[in-house]
Scaffold this motif. Structure first.
Motif: not given
Length: 443
Positions: A286-287, A290-291, A293, A301-302, A377
């Motif tokens: 996920y990271f 998210r961070y 992309p 990520a969404d 988060d």
């Protein structure tokens, strides 16, 4: 008395400066830097002016950066050169073995799980150090990871655990209306995912986190165990057989069958390559999405969420991977090594490291589970719940040297891998029983 966690189970210097003058100067420097060392004193001044720390290379790059920055910060304040060496976690045991047997190497070794039990003879007594940094507040399972015959052979730093990382959009497309809560529900969901071409990704290889993090909880959730409360080998049971038989169906009906050869990074790559729809992992997938992309499919990520491991007839379980700082007995810099560990556990210093991980790790004391970071988060909030279901390797028996050896040899993982490869479940269990007896009954 140790706080029980949710496991249910505590002269002059070479430069001519006098020690008094040196300490005075050190405290002045610390005060100028705005950092208050534990006990109100500056860190010890190592004669060799070096400190070598061996740690894993985290899947969270920002955490590695913070550790390097903090090493540099401590070094400036202590007047020493700090080298933090990051390596693959799978390589830590080999490096520790070579260093301890050769009595030469890093001053501080970062050891996973209860590996301090394997290397106890080559590690310092950390009892006084633990008392100084609030060791009475540590989770009981973290203490069990380092306490050998009543002696603290390390200082727990943090622990990690995995949860199921999944694609919300893929689950919806496959017709999965609710998150799986039991293994049977997970199997049903996995069948739909595999039919869609997005199966569950799971390793049963010799890799430190994802394979045992799946195999042990699966065994426990069906009521199986490697040893009982007395430490007697108990793997050959109807409960273990039920787990093995379930796994065989689950693997071929729901999983990417190539997972046998995966390491801890393979499922990360597969998920971000959009070839699997669900996998057991920390929050690192996920990271990345998210961070960074640019390293992931646009907008993924969404779509990512997490849920706990399923529960079986005996309940829900997770493994707890404790990471501990251990001062080697051969180190010539023990004083500065102790001060460095104290520095790492200062609340403001630890907070920077903890928040940099953004939910990938849990703190070694319960207070960190209340940190506001967990609410920042919602995608990672569920990782805060892992300690409630955590057990150490060897459960229901003691978390001792034998449990560490069984983990290191991947005996429980290989039991399930053999079943997947075609061995009859009873044959795989009989093999595991003998392997366990070779470990637990040879002494």
């Amino acid at each position: 008395m140790l706080q029980v966690g949710p496991q249910h189970t505590a002269g002059s210097t070479s430069g001519g400066m006098t020690r008094r003058a040196l300490l005075s100067t050190g405290m002045t420097l610390a005060a100028t830097a705005g950092v208050s060392f534990l006990g109100g004193r500056a860190p010890a001044f190592a004669q060799t002016r070096t400190l070598h720390v061996l740690e894993w290379s985290s899947f969270i790059p920002a955490a590695n950066t913070v550790r390097d920055q903090q090493g540099e910060e401590f070094g400036k304040q202590a007047g020493v050169k700090v080298t933090i060496e990051h390596i693959n976690a799978n390589d830590l045991p080999a490096r520790a073995t070579a260093a301890i047997e050769g009595r030469k190497g890093p001053d501080i070794l970062q050891l996973l799980n209860n590996y301090p039990h394997l290397y106890a003879g080559g590690l310092d007594d950390h009892g006084a150090l633990a008392a100084e940094v609030g060791g009475d507040k540590l989770y009981a399972f973290a203490v069990d990871a380092v306490k050998v015959d009543g002696v603290m052979r390390g200082m727990p730093y943090f622990f990690g655990g995995g949860a199921n990382t999944y694609r919300k959009d893929i689950f919806k497309k496959a017709g999965i209306d609710k998150l799986p809560d039991t293994w049977e529900e997970h199997l049903a969901a996995g069948k739909k995912l595999k039919k869609l071409g997005m199966p569950i990704g799971q390793t049963l290889g010799h890799t430190f986190g994802d394979a045992p993090g799946f195999a042990y909880p699966l065994l426990w959730s069906f009521g199986g165990m490697e040893v009982d409360e007395r430490g007697k080998v108990a793997i050959n049971s109807k409960e273990t057989l039920a787990a093995a038989e379930f796994l065989k169906e689950f693997w071929f009906a729901a999983c990417d069958e190539g997972g046998l050869a995966w390491d801890d990074s393979s499922n990360n790559r597969a998920f971000l390559a959009e070839t699997i729809g669900c996998t057991l992992n920390g929050a690192s997938i996920y990271f990345v999405a998210r961070y960074t992309p640019e390293k992931a499919p646009k907008g993924i990520a969404d779509t990512i969420g997490h849920f706990l491991l399923p529960k079986g007839p005996a309940g829900r379980f997770h493994t707890l991977g404790t990471f501990s700082h251990c001062i080697a007995s051969y180190s010539e810099n023990k004083d500065v090594a102790r001060d460095y560990i104290k520095f790492c556990h200062q609340k403001d210093v630890y907070d920077k490291f903890f928040t940099a991980n953004k939910g990938y790790i849990n703190g070694a004391v319960p207070e960190w589970q209340q940190h506001p970071m967990w609410e920042a988060d919602p995608a990672v909030t569920v990782f805060r719940e892992i300690p409630k279901y955590g057990r150490n390797a060897g459960y229901k028996g003691p978390y001792n040297r034998q449990a560490a050896e069984v983990w290191a040899k991947y005996i429980i993982v290989d039991l399930f891998a053999k079943v997947v490869k075609g061995d009859p479940p009873k044959s795989a269990i009989a093999w595991a029983e003998q392997e366990l007896k070779n470990v637990y009954e040879r002494h």
